[in-house]
Design an enzyme around this catalytic site. Structure first.
Site, short mmCIF file in Angstrom:
data_model
loop_
_atom_site.label_atom_id
_atom_site.label_comp_id
_atom_site.label_asym_id
_atom_site.label_seq_id
_atom_site.Cartn_x
_atom_site.Cartn_y
_atom_site.Cartn_z
N ASP A 248 0.78 -1.24 0.00
CA ASP A 248 0.00 0.00 0.00
C ASP A 248 0.81 1.29 0.00
OD1 ASP A 248 0.94 0.13 2.65
OD2 ASP A 248 -0.93 -0.66 3.50
N HIS B 58 5.90 -8.28 -1.16
CA HIS B 58 4.76 -8.74 -1.97
C HIS B 58 4.38 -7.75 -3.08
CE1 HIS B 58 3.43 -11.55 1.58
NE2 HIS B 58 4.52 -11.96 0.96
N ASN C 224 1.36 -6.93 18.25
CA ASN C 224 0.13 -7.40 17.60
C ASN C 224 -1.01 -7.27 18.61
OD1 ASN C 224 -1.92 -9.16 16.28
ND2 ASN C 224 -0.20 -9.77 14.98
N1 APR Z 1 -2.04 -3.43 15.46
C1 APR Z 1 -1.28 -4.55 15.45
N2 APR Z 1 -1.66 -5.70 14.87
C2 APR Z 1 -2.88 -5.72 14.30
C3 APR Z 1 -3.74 -4.59 14.28
C4 APR Z 1 -3.26 -3.41 14.89
N3 APR Z 1 -4.00 -2.30 14.94
N4 APR Z 1 -4.88 -4.93 13.61
C5 APR Z 1 -4.73 -6.21 13.23
N5 APR Z 1 -3.53 -6.70 13.64
C6 APR Z 1 -2.96 -8.02 13.41
C7 APR Z 1 -3.93 -9.17 13.45
O1 APR Z 1 -4.08 -9.66 14.77
C8 APR Z 1 -3.23 -10.19 12.55
O2 APR Z 1 -2.32 -10.99 13.29
O3 APR Z 1 -2.46 -8.00 12.10
C9 APR Z 1 -2.44 -9.32 11.58
C10 APR Z 1 -2.99 -9.26 10.16
O4 APR Z 1 -2.89 -10.53 9.61
P1 APR Z 1 -3.16 -10.83 8.06
O5 APR Z 1 -4.45 -10.22 7.64
O6 APR Z 1 -2.98 -12.29 7.91
O7 APR Z 1 -2.05 -10.01 7.29
P2 APR Z 1 -0.56 -10.40 6.93
O8 APR Z 1 0.08 -11.18 8.03
O9 APR Z 1 0.08 -9.16 6.46
O10 APR Z 1 -0.77 -11.37 5.70
C11 APR Z 1 0.36 -11.79 5.00
O11 APR Z 1 -0.84 -12.73 3.20
O12 APR Z 1 -2.87 -11.93 2.83
C12 APR Z 1 -1.67 -12.19 2.22
O13 APR Z 1 -0.18 -11.22 0.66
C13 APR Z 1 -1.08 -10.93 1.72
O14 APR Z 1 0.79 -9.69 2.53
C14 APR Z 1 -0.30 -10.47 2.93
C15 APR Z 1 0.16 -11.80 3.54
#
Ligand code: APR
Length: 249
Positions: free
Chosen positions: A108, A123, A217
């Site tokens: 983003d 990514h 997290n």
């Molecule tokens: N502060 C900290 N952590 C947070 C917050 C916040 N305000 N809001 C959500 N989270 C945490 C959630 O608890 C979760 O563990 O962020 C994490 C988001 O997880 P995912 O949606 O799985 O995102 P991500 O880990 O970036 O996914 C990895 O997978 O979806 C594909 O390619 C995409 O880059 C992405 C990759």
């Protein structure tokens, strides 16, 4: 486990002394800017679709227009939001640390918009478009009603320059991230579920080479049990506090 109010003094001390700090961010850091995470339910028009089913080469082969339209929607969404205090705190951390590497799974550009300079995008980036056949980034193409538009050179469909589920990361990008993790004194894992490889293996690589590991997290993840420090709460609250306390002037 620590709450933001009780940031461990030993962690603050390690941060101040660290020569190399490496940060891995995921969708959670952008959630407070209003970018939905992949594993959150979608709203409105796209509520019926599972992002994990749309972000695949197979989905693009089957329904290229649907996948193109979904990314167009996400691109617009991302363009309309702003970096939050978590992004800004990481940008300021870069100025305090001798060698600072920010590795993100996010597509983003919010880190760059907050002022981070050295960002490894694992990514890809949703703002870029590439040819689905030759993989080359394409900047412009003739105006067309067709969705997806076609590569001006070879006529194949254009696609977002992001890494889909089941696709390999660009080798040079993964190499740079792995090298940074290997050399890290401190490795912070922020707002990622730790479910998607190879990103999820970077904290372990860092730990195996002696780094102090920290997770920020709002909830536990599969990575949590292996962390030296787990800070529970929103990154937009914890990160500014961490920077302020580690480098008070
Ligand atoms: N502060 C900290 N952590 C947070 C917050 C916040 N305000 N809001 C959500 N989270 C945490 C959630 O608890 C979760 O563990 O962020 C994490 C988001 O997880 P995912 O949606 O799985 O995102 P991500 O880990 O970036 O996914 C990895 O997978 O979806 C594909 O390619 C995409 O880059 C992405 C990759």
């Amino acid at each position: 486990m620590s709450s933001p109010a009780t940031l461990p003094p030993a962690l603050l001390d390690s941060l101040r002394r660290a020569g190399r700090v490496v940060v891995l961010t995921g969708a959670g850091i952008s959630a407070e800017s209003g970018v939905p995470t992949f594993r959150q339910a979608q709203t409105g028009l796209w509520a019926q679709y599972d992002p994990q089913e749309l972000a695949t080469p197979a989905a693009f082969r089957r329904q290229p227009q649907l996948v193109w339209d979904w990314y167009a929607w996400r691109r617009e969404l991302v363009a309309g939001v702003a970096p939050n205090p978590g992004h800004f705190a990481l940008a300021s951390m870069e100025a305090y640390v001798p060698t600072f590497t920010l590795i993100t799974q996010n597509v983003d550009s919010l880190h760059q918009r907050a002022g981070s300079r050295h960002v490894i995008e694992l990514h890809g980036n949703i703002a870029r478009v590439k040819c689905s056949r030759e993989e080359r980034v394409v900047e412009t193409w003739p105006a067309t009603e067709e969705r997806p538009p076609r590569c001006p050179d070879c006529g194949a469909f254009l696609r977002p320059d992001v890494v889909w589920f089941g696709e390999a990361l660009p080798a040079a990008v993964l190499h740079a991230a792995s090298e940074a993790a290997r050399l890290a004194d401190i490795f912070l894992t922020i707002g990622t579920s730790g479910l998607v490889q190879p990103a999820a293996s970077l904290p372990r690589l860092a730990a195996g080479n002696g780094a102090v590991t920290v997770e920020i997290n709002i909830e536990d993840t599969p990575l949590s049990p292996r962390m030296d420090y787990t800070l529970r709460g929103p990154s937009g609250v914890i990160l500014p506090m961490l920077v302020e306390r580690a480098w008070p002037d």
